[in-house]
Design an enzyme around this catalytic site. Structure first.
Site, PDB file in Angstrom:
ATOM      1  N   GLY A   1      -0.125  -2.440  -4.572  1.00  9.65           N
ATOM      2  CA  GLY A   1       0.308  -3.403  -5.585  1.00  9.65           C
ATOM      3  C   GLY A   1      -0.866  -3.995  -6.335  1.00  9.65           C
TER       4      GLY A   1
ATOM      5  N   CYS B   1      -0.579  -6.670  -0.863  1.00 12.68           N
ATOM      6  CA  CYS B   1      -0.106  -5.292  -1.039  1.00 12.68           C
ATOM      7  C   CYS B   1      -1.229  -4.521  -1.715  1.00 12.68           C
ATOM      8  CB  CYS B   1       1.160  -5.291  -1.909  1.00 12.68           C
ATOM      9  SG  CYS B   1       1.793  -3.642  -2.255  1.00 12.68           S
ATOM     10  N   GLY B   2      -1.799  -3.542  -1.006  1.00 12.58           N
ATOM     11  CA  GLY B   2      -2.959  -2.831  -1.539  1.00 12.58           C
ATOM     12  C   GLY B   2      -2.616  -1.993  -2.763  1.00 12.58           C
TER      13      GLY B   2
ATOM     14  N   GLU C   1       7.592  -6.500  -1.765  1.00  9.49           N
ATOM     15  CA  GLU C   1       7.481  -5.079  -1.478  1.00  9.49           C
ATOM     16  C   GLU C   1       8.833  -4.407  -1.218  1.00  9.49           C
ATOM     17  OE1 GLU C   1       4.691  -3.387   1.139  1.00  9.49           O
ATOM     18  OE2 GLU C   1       3.169  -4.937   0.846  1.00  9.49           O
TER      19      GLU C   1
ATOM     20  N   CYS D   1       0.306   3.519   1.295  1.00  9.12           N
ATOM     21  CA  CYS D   1       0.090   2.114   1.687  1.00  9.12           C
ATOM     22  C   CYS D   1      -1.409   1.852   1.643  1.00  9.12           C
ATOM     23  CB  CYS D   1       0.651   1.865   3.084  1.00  9.12           C
ATOM     24  SG  CYS D   1       0.366   0.178   3.677  1.00  9.12           S
ATOM     25  N   GLY D   2      -1.825   0.978   0.745  1.00  7.59           N
ATOM     26  CA  GLY D   2      -3.262   0.762   0.526  1.00  7.59           C
ATOM     27  C   GLY D   2      -3.920  -0.034   1.642  1.00  7.59           C
TER      28      GLY D   2
ATOM     29  N   ASN E   1      -1.488  -8.259   5.401  1.00  6.13           N
ATOM     30  CA  ASN E   1      -0.412  -7.239   5.425  1.00  6.13           C
ATOM     31  C   ASN E   1      -0.527  -6.593   6.805  1.00  6.13           C
ATOM     32  OD1 ASN E   1       0.091  -4.288   3.274  1.00  6.13           O
ATOM     33  ND2 ASN E   1       1.545  -5.369   4.574  1.00  6.13           N
TER      34      ASN E   1
ATOM     35  N   ASN F   1       8.364  -1.606  -5.832  1.00  3.37           N
ATOM     36  CA  ASN F   1       7.605  -2.794  -5.409  1.00  3.37           C
ATOM     37  C   ASN F   1       7.417  -3.693  -6.628  1.00  3.37           C
ATOM     38  OD1 ASN F   1       6.642  -1.935  -2.546  1.00  3.37           O
ATOM     39  ND2 ASN F   1       6.158  -0.170  -3.837  1.00  3.37           N
TER      40      ASN F   1
ATOM     41  N   HIS G   1       5.687   0.968  -8.659  1.00  5.04           N
ATOM     42  CA  HIS G   1       5.353  -0.451  -8.887  1.00  5.04           C
ATOM     43  C   HIS G   1       5.842  -0.914 -10.251  1.00  5.04           C
ATOM     44  CE1 HIS G   1       2.827  -1.225  -5.344  1.00  5.04           C
ATOM     45  NE2 HIS G   1       2.579   0.068  -5.407  1.00  5.04           N
TER      46      HIS G   1
ATOM     47  N   ASN H   1       8.246   1.698   6.136  1.00  3.15           N
ATOM     48  CA  ASN H   1       8.434   0.276   5.867  1.00  3.15           C
ATOM     49  C   ASN H   1       9.192  -0.387   7.013  1.00  3.15           C
ATOM     50  OD1 ASN H   1       7.229  -0.282   3.303  1.00  3.15           O
ATOM     51  ND2 ASN H   1       8.923   0.748   2.280  1.00  3.15           N
TER      52      ASN H   1
ATOM     53  N   ASN I   1       3.319   5.437  -4.841  1.00  5.65           N
ATOM     54  CA  ASN I   1       4.556   4.693  -4.611  1.00  5.65           C
ATOM     55  C   ASN I   1       4.837   3.872  -5.868  1.00  5.65           C
ATOM     56  OD1 ASN I   1       2.391   2.926  -4.247  1.00  5.65           O
ATOM     57  ND2 ASN I   1       3.373   1.789  -2.601  1.00  5.65           N
TER      58      ASN I   1
HETATM   59  N1  LIG Z   1       6.269  -1.286   0.463  1.00  6.39           N
HETATM   60  C1  LIG Z   1       5.521  -0.139  -0.085  1.00  6.39           C
HETATM   61  C2  LIG Z   1       4.718   0.566   1.039  1.00  6.39           C
HETATM   62  C3  LIG Z   1       3.587  -0.302   1.581  1.00  6.39           C
HETATM   63  C4  LIG Z   1       2.608  -0.677   0.503  1.00  6.39           C
HETATM   64  C5  LIG Z   1       1.699  -1.863   0.790  1.00  6.39           C
HETATM   65  N2  LIG Z   1       1.848  -2.503   2.073  1.00  6.39           N
HETATM   66  C6  LIG Z   1       0.251  -1.526   0.475  1.00  6.39           C
HETATM   67  O1  LIG Z   1      -0.667  -2.100   1.088  1.00  6.39           O
HETATM   68  O2  LIG Z   1       0.050  -0.686  -0.443  1.00  6.39           O
HETATM   69  C7  LIG Z   1       6.521   0.851  -0.704  1.00  6.39           C
HETATM   70  O3  LIG Z   1       7.679   0.872  -0.275  1.00  6.39           O
HETATM   71  O4  LIG Z   1       6.095   1.603  -1.588  1.00  6.39           O
END
Ligand SMILES: N[C@H](CCC[C@H](N)C(=O)O)C(=O)O
Length: 294
Positions: free
Chosen positions: A236, A233-234, A224, A78-79, A13, A206, A175, A69, A173
C-alpha cells in the site's frame, strides 16, 4: 495437528510465519483463519509460508513465498511480509545470503538485509493497466489529474453516498489510493469496506488513504483486502507513493508515516521497480494445536 510458528511484525503489520521447507503442512483456509484469529488462535494480519522454489521455478530462485490474509484467502503479494520473510530465513539459517530471490504469485521479489537491520525489497514495477489490476472501467471516464488520471467512484447508499477520486494500480496485488486532507479524520472505517468490496474490483482491493505532508513525506492508512485496517501496508505504501509521483505531488524517494512506523519508498518512474525499506522484527516463537477444520 501441533505446529511450530514464528510471530513477526513489520511496522506493526503482524504475521504468523510457517516453515514448510522440510515438508508441507497442508493447511486449509479455515485453519489459516484460525491461526490469524486474535482470540482463538495466534493473531495476525497475514499468514506467511516459506517453501522451497516451486517445480519449474526460474533459475536462481531461493524460496517460494505464500501469503494468506486473515480471512484465509491466498493473495499475490505482501510488502511488510517480504521484509519479515528475509529476517526469518536468515534467523532460521535457511540461507546465509544477504539478498534472496523469492517467487510469489505476483512474480520474483528480492529482499536484501541492510547493515542497520532494516530490510530493502525490490518489489518489482507497478502495473497500471486497469484490466491487470483488475479494475472494471466500463462506462467510466478517466479524470485528468497531474501527469496521470484518477477514477471517480460512487460509494455507499443515498444516506451516506460519496464520490471518491481513486488512483488505481497493482503492486502484484490491487490498490485504490485516494488523497485526503487528514488521515486521522479520513473515513477509513466507513469507506474502506465500501471500496474493498466495490463491484468494479472483481478480486476486491486494498483501499489507501494518503495525506501529503510535503513532497518527500506522506501519512498513510490502508484498509486492507481480507484483513481490515492494519498498522501498516507495505504494498500500500508502494502504491500510494507511485500514485503520488504520477499525480505530480511527490519526489522519487518518500518517507511514509504509518500508524506502525516509517517505510521509505523509492521509484525512478516507468519501467523501474519500486524499492521499499523498513523494519522487520521477530516477536516470539511458539507451538499451537491447530484443530481439523475442513
Ligand atoms: N491485504 C493484501 C495482502 C497483504 C499486503 C500488506 N500486508 C503488505 O504489507 O503489502 C491484499 O489482499 O492484497
Amino acid at each position: 495437528m501441533r505446529i511450530r510458528f514464528t510471530k513477526m511484525q513489520g511496522a506493526g503489520n503482524d504475521f504468523v510465519v510457517l516453515d514448510e521447507t522440510r515438508g508441507m503442512l497442508g493447511l486449509t483456509a479455515a485453519q489459516y483463519r484460525f491461526l490469524a484469529d486474535r482470540h482463538f488462535g495466534v493473531g495476525a494480519d497475514q499468514i506467511l509460508t516459506v517453501r522451497p522454489p516451486s517445480q519449474g521455478a526460474a533459475e536462481g530462485v531461493d524460496f517460494q513465498y505464500v501469503i494468506h490474509n486473515a480471512d484465509g484467502g491466498e493473495v499475490e503479494q505482501c510488502g511488510n511480509g517480504a521484509r519479515c520473510f528475509m529476517r526469518f530465513v536468515r534467523e532460521h539459517h535457511l540461507t546465509d545470503k544477504d539478498t534472496v530471490r523469492v517467487e510469489t504469485l505476483a512474480g520474483i521479489i528480492e529482499p536484501r538485509m541492510s547493515e542497520d537491520g532494516r530490510v530493502t525489497v525490490d518489489m518489482g514495477p507497478p502495473i497500471f493497466e486497469p484490466a491487470r489490476v483488475p479494475f472494471d472501467t466500463a462506462g467510466l471516464d478517466p479524470q485528468p489529474d497531474g501527469s496521470w488520471h484518477t477514477w471517480h467512484l460512487a460509494l455507499g447508499t443515498h444516506a451516506d453516498s460519496a464520490i471518491v477520486s481513486l488512483a488505481v494500480l497493482s503492486m502484484g496485488n490491487p490498490h485504490a489510493v485516494q488523497v485526503v486532507d487528514n488521515v486521522d479524520t479520513a473515513p477509513v472505517a466507513r469507506q474502506g469496506p465500501q471500496i474493498e468490496h466495490h463491484p468494479r474490483f472483481p478480486q476486491r482491493v486494498n483501499a489507501g488513504f494518503m495525506q501529503v505532508v510535503d513532497r518527500t513525506h506522506v501519512k498513510l492508512r490502508v484498509f486492507e483486502r481480507g484483513a481490515g485496517e492494519t498498522l501498516a501496508c507495505g504494498t500500500g505504501a508502494c502504491a500510494a507513493v507511485v500514485a503520488g509521483i504520477r499525480l505530480g505531488l511527490l519526489e522519487r524517494r518518500v518517507d511514509v508515516q504509518t500508524h506502525g512506523g516509517v517505510l521509505t519508498i523509492g521509484w525512478e518512474g516507468e519501467g523501474h521497480p519500486v524499492l521499499m525499506t523498513g523494519p522487520a522484527t521477530t516477536v516470539f516463537e511458539g507451538d499451537i494445536e491447530v484443530p481439523e477444520l475442513p
